[in-house]
Design an enzyme around this catalytic site. Sequence first.
Site, PDB file in Angstrom:
ATOM      1  N   GLN A  10      -4.592  -8.284  -2.861  1.00  0.00           N
ATOM      2  CA  GLN A  10      -4.417  -9.314  -3.878  1.00  0.00           C
ATOM      3  C   GLN A  10      -5.766  -9.715  -4.459  1.00  0.00           C
ATOM      4  O   GLN A  10      -6.763  -9.806  -3.760  1.00  0.00           O
ATOM      5  CB  GLN A  10      -3.717 -10.527  -3.272  1.00  0.00           C
TER       6      GLN A  10
ATOM      7  N   SER B  68      -5.125  -5.944   3.366  1.00  0.00           N
ATOM      8  CA  SER B  68      -4.019  -6.897   3.453  1.00  0.00           C
ATOM      9  C   SER B  68      -2.724  -6.249   2.951  1.00  0.00           C
ATOM     10  O   SER B  68      -2.246  -5.301   3.567  1.00  0.00           O
ATOM     11  CB  SER B  68      -4.374  -8.176   2.682  1.00  0.00           C
ATOM     12  N   LEU B  69      -2.162  -6.720   1.818  1.00  0.00           N
ATOM     13  CA  LEU B  69      -0.925  -6.090   1.323  1.00  0.00           C
ATOM     14  C   LEU B  69      -1.117  -4.604   1.080  1.00  0.00           C
ATOM     15  O   LEU B  69      -0.153  -3.818   1.138  1.00  0.00           O
ATOM     16  CB  LEU B  69      -0.442  -6.774   0.045  1.00  0.00           C
TER      17      LEU B  69
ATOM     18  N   ARG C 184       7.379 -10.849   2.073  1.00  0.00           N
ATOM     19  CA  ARG C 184       6.080 -11.293   2.593  1.00  0.00           C
ATOM     20  C   ARG C 184       5.458 -12.353   1.680  1.00  0.00           C
ATOM     21  O   ARG C 184       4.985 -13.394   2.145  1.00  0.00           O
ATOM     22  CB  ARG C 184       5.158 -10.077   2.715  1.00  0.00           C
TER      23      ARG C 184
ATOM     24  N   HIS D 230      -3.721 -15.367   6.036  1.00  0.00           N
ATOM     25  CA  HIS D 230      -4.432 -14.813   7.201  1.00  0.00           C
ATOM     26  C   HIS D 230      -5.034 -15.902   8.085  1.00  0.00           C
ATOM     27  O   HIS D 230      -6.157 -15.785   8.563  1.00  0.00           O
ATOM     28  CB  HIS D 230      -5.505 -13.810   6.746  1.00  0.00           C
TER      29      HIS D 230
ATOM     30  N   GLN E 182      -0.975  -9.070  11.321  1.00  0.00           N
ATOM     31  CA  GLN E 182      -1.860  -9.160  10.158  1.00  0.00           C
ATOM     32  C   GLN E 182      -1.623 -10.435   9.346  1.00  0.00           C
ATOM     33  O   GLN E 182      -2.537 -10.957   8.713  1.00  0.00           O
ATOM     34  CB  GLN E 182      -1.637  -7.918   9.273  1.00  0.00           C
TER      35      GLN E 182
END
Length: 312
Positions: free
Chosen positions: A10, A94-95, A119, A203, A252
Amino acid sequence: MSIAFTFPGQGSQAVGMGRDLAEAFPEARAVFQEVDEALNQPLSKLMWEGPEDELTLTANAQPALMAVSLAAIRVMEKEGFRLQDKVAYVAGHSLGEYSALAAAGTFSLSDTARLLRIRGNAMQAAVPVGEGAMAAIIGLEAADVEEVCASAAKGAICQIANDNGGGQLVISGARSAVEEAARLASERGAKRAIMLPVSAPFHSALMGPAAERMREALAEVQKNAPAVPVIANVTVSPLTDPEEIAARLVEQVTGRVRWRETVEWFGGNGVHTLYEVGSGKVLTGLARRINRDLNAVAVNTPADIEAVLKAL
């Protein structure tokens, strides 16, 4: 010497993303159409026309970034490219770890889009708007930032969310604690400590409810062994077992994205070139700052794809 594919997270989204691929390649158009259908939403129209504030919403940005990455992969595959023949590892920020796993065949395209929508919504819903925050700390070592977070927490959540390398760390947690940590970081000599315009404390331990939602969602989808190992954000180790991959994806949500260590791992394990597949060039810039010996290349236009196919 080997090659790794990385996939952006992102912040790499932009209005117009993927449109040149869709105009040039029917395989890319098919990806965007399948994602639209999986989400029951004209996401591709939002990606190409905006508005930007709607595209930036977590629940939209996450599947949109994945779609651009997978569109590029499908175009390459149409030209005879096979990930397992040319690439040693995949990883994503991340994603982007979901994009990496979709590219490697662990999840189907439609399932990946739906997982990322779940998510995004779960991460947004985990903490009331305004109660969490994130800040970028530039120019301090990770150990110093950890000390600053501990000093600022005072019983609240405040932790390193992303270790992006190049002296760039992102902290996350309760707003008051993050603001105090940013102030302390500046006192300690950080070049910059900037509150980020994000809608939730990603996170961090405050994302616990989102982690549980992802545990449920991941348990329900078909998971295959990836064609090549994925380097997990939270362990910086190569994974191939589908159930372990799912467990680390749950971890995560509340854990640190260890991107600096991931790039260092590549450099120490025979990788000479990192191709960043998808929107933007954020990971390419980070890789060049972390390890100048690595060749880092962004792949997001038709010309980029043509160049990569010739080089591989």
